[in-house]
Motif scaffolding. Structure first.
Motif, short mmCIF file in Angstrom:
data_model
loop_
_atom_site.label_atom_id
_atom_site.label_comp_id
_atom_site.label_asym_id
_atom_site.label_seq_id
_atom_site.Cartn_x
_atom_site.Cartn_y
_atom_site.Cartn_z
N GLY A 1 -0.72 3.48 7.64
CA GLY A 1 0.63 3.49 7.12
C GLY A 1 1.33 2.18 7.43
N SER A 2 2.11 1.69 6.48
CA SER A 2 2.76 0.39 6.64
C SER A 2 4.06 0.47 7.43
CB SER A 2 3.04 -0.22 5.26
OG SER A 2 3.84 0.66 4.47
N ASP A 3 4.58 1.68 7.65
CA ASP A 3 5.83 1.84 8.39
C ASP A 3 5.58 2.43 9.77
OD1 ASP A 3 7.35 0.92 6.19
OD2 ASP A 3 7.31 2.93 5.30
N ALA A 4 6.45 2.08 10.72
CA ALA A 4 6.31 2.61 12.07
C ALA A 4 6.56 4.12 12.07
CB ALA A 4 7.29 1.93 13.00
N PRO A 5 5.77 4.90 12.76
CA PRO A 5 5.95 6.35 12.79
C PRO A 5 7.19 6.76 13.58
CG PRO A 5 4.19 5.71 14.27
CD PRO A 5 4.59 4.47 13.54
N ASP A 6 7.57 8.02 13.43
CA ASP A 6 8.73 8.52 14.16
C ASP A 6 8.29 9.15 15.49
OD1 ASP A 6 7.66 11.01 13.55
OD2 ASP A 6 8.94 11.29 11.80
N PHE A 7 9.25 9.80 16.15
CA PHE A 7 8.98 10.40 17.45
C PHE A 7 8.94 11.93 17.38
CE2 PHE A 7 11.44 6.46 18.39
CZ PHE A 7 10.40 5.73 18.95
N SER A 8 8.76 12.46 16.19
CA SER A 8 8.77 13.91 16.04
C SER A 8 7.58 14.54 16.77
CB SER A 8 8.72 14.30 14.56
OG SER A 8 7.53 13.81 13.96
N HIS A 9 7.73 15.83 17.10
CA HIS A 9 6.69 16.60 17.78
C HIS A 9 6.22 15.89 19.06
CE1 HIS A 9 6.64 18.99 14.14
NE2 HIS A 9 6.35 17.92 13.43
N PRO A 10 7.11 15.78 20.05
CA PRO A 10 6.74 15.06 21.30
C PRO A 10 5.53 15.65 22.02
CG PRO A 10 8.80 16.30 21.56
CD PRO A 10 8.48 16.29 20.10
N ARG A 11 5.32 16.97 21.90
CA ARG A 11 4.15 17.57 22.55
C ARG A 11 2.87 17.03 21.93
NH1 ARG A 11 0.68 21.89 22.05
NH2 ARG A 11 0.02 22.86 24.02
N ALA B 1 9.70 -2.56 12.81
CA ALA B 1 9.84 -1.33 13.60
C ALA B 1 11.04 -1.40 14.52
CB ALA B 1 8.57 -1.10 14.40
N ILE B 2 11.32 -2.59 15.03
CA ILE B 2 12.44 -2.77 15.96
C ILE B 2 13.75 -3.01 15.22
CG2 ILE B 2 13.35 -4.24 17.80
CD1 ILE B 2 10.44 -4.77 18.63
N ARG B 3 13.69 -3.85 14.19
CA ARG B 3 14.92 -4.26 13.50
C ARG B 3 15.52 -3.12 12.68
NH1 ARG B 3 14.35 -9.51 9.94
NH2 ARG B 3 14.21 -10.41 12.04
N THR B 4 14.67 -2.35 12.00
CA THR B 4 15.20 -1.30 11.13
C THR B 4 15.76 -0.12 11.92
OG1 THR B 4 12.98 -0.34 10.95
CG2 THR B 4 13.67 -1.89 9.23
N HIS B 5 15.22 0.12 13.11
CA HIS B 5 15.70 1.22 13.94
C HIS B 5 15.84 0.72 15.38
CE1 HIS B 5 15.15 4.23 10.78
NE2 HIS B 5 13.99 3.66 10.53
N PRO B 6 16.96 0.05 15.70
CA PRO B 6 17.12 -0.52 17.06
C PRO B 6 17.04 0.53 18.17
CG PRO B 6 18.78 -1.40 15.54
CD PRO B 6 18.09 -0.29 14.82
N LEU B 7 17.36 1.78 17.86
CA LEU B 7 17.29 2.82 18.88
C LEU B 7 15.86 3.08 19.33
CD1 LEU B 7 19.94 5.41 17.62
CD2 LEU B 7 20.15 3.79 19.52
N ARG B 8 14.89 2.60 18.54
CA ARG B 8 13.49 2.74 18.97
C ARG B 8 13.22 1.95 20.25
NH1 ARG B 8 11.22 2.08 13.33
NH2 ARG B 8 10.51 4.14 12.68
N SER C 1 0.81 -7.72 11.36
CA SER C 1 1.13 -6.99 12.59
C SER C 1 2.46 -7.45 13.17
CB SER C 1 0.01 -7.18 13.62
OG SER C 1 -1.22 -6.71 13.12
N VAL C 2 2.74 -8.74 13.07
CA VAL C 2 4.05 -9.25 13.50
C VAL C 2 5.15 -8.67 12.62
CG1 VAL C 2 5.49 -11.32 13.67
CG2 VAL C 2 3.13 -11.38 14.51
N ARG C 3 4.92 -8.66 11.31
CA ARG C 3 5.92 -8.10 10.39
C ARG C 3 6.17 -6.64 10.71
NH1 ARG C 3 6.81 -4.68 7.02
NH2 ARG C 3 4.70 -3.84 7.24
N PHE C 4 5.11 -5.90 10.94
CA PHE C 4 5.22 -4.48 11.27
C PHE C 4 6.04 -4.27 12.55
CE2 PHE C 4 3.68 -0.83 13.68
CZ PHE C 4 3.68 0.19 12.74
#
Length: 226
Positions: free
Chosen positions: A50-60, A18-25, A11-14
């Protein structure tokens, strides 16, 4: 038996990834902490696996997922609030009933209050254990009623292992309390303190969502190879 240490490490790695690979998150997720249903909706996407952090698509969709999880969580808290209100409204009769009987004094008033508080705490603990699985079930199915399927929830906890599951929840509770104390202190210092506080809450949310996803998946029966 679930491996709490391994789950916490993953969970720490995840969270770090999630923060390091996409700082804009970072600013987006911190803003979501303010708009609470959105951060809950993001947690719902993590709960789906899923092992990767999800995106922000489909805000609704993100918003609707968050509202569903908030609704499920709120319904679970109703018995706690009801118990507290009953104790407040009927405090004197309850104290008299608990502390006296035909044969004389059973408990002192202090003891009676202690047992009333203990009862509320135990109720709270049971609801937390049930609601965590219920919330993830709703996140995965998109159906609110799945969050209250008591038989399925208890079966899932049994597959995880009751002792292991309780230990996992206690471990997270300690971690979240340790993180919440400095966050709360920062918010009391000044308005600027809200920025690092929201960052802490964001990190805890990502960690918790991934951590409980791993705990939940420990109770999913593995398919035997054909």
């Amino acid at each position: 038996m679930i491996d709490i240490g391994a789950y916490a490490e993953e969970s720490v790695r995840f969270t770090v990834a999630a923060i390091r690979t996409h700082p804009l998150r970072i600013p987006v997720l911190m803003a979501m902490v303010i708009i609470f249903p959105l951060i809950m909706g993001y947690a719902a996407r993590i709960y789906r696996g899923g092992s990767d952090a999800p995106d922000f698509s489909h805000p609704r969709s993100l918003l609707m997922d968050g509202i569903r999880l908030i609704l499920v969580s709120f319904i679970y808290t109703i018995p706690i609030f009801a118990a507290i209100m009953i104790i407040i409204w009927q405090s004197e009769p309850l104290l008299t009933l608990i502390s006296h009987a035909e044969r004389g004094l059973i408990f002192s008033e202090v003891g009676a209050v202690f047992f009333l508080i203990l009862g509320v705490v135990l109720l709270y603990a049971i609801i937390i254990l049930l609601s965590m699985i219920g919330v993830i079930r709703t996140a995965r199915s998109g159906r609110i009623r799945d969050g209250f399927a008591l038989g399925e929830i208890l079966s899932h906890i049994d597959r995880i292992g009751g002792t292991g599951y309780v230990s996992a929840v206690i471990f997270y509770t300690v971690i979240s309390l340790l993180a919440s104390v400095p966050a709360g202190y920062l918010m009391e210092l000044s308005l600027i303190g809200y920025i690092p506080a929201f960052f802490i809450y964001m990190v805890v949310t990502l960690f918790a969502a991934r951590y409980f996803t791993l705990v939940f998946e420990a109770g999913i029966p593995r398919q035997k190879p054909v």
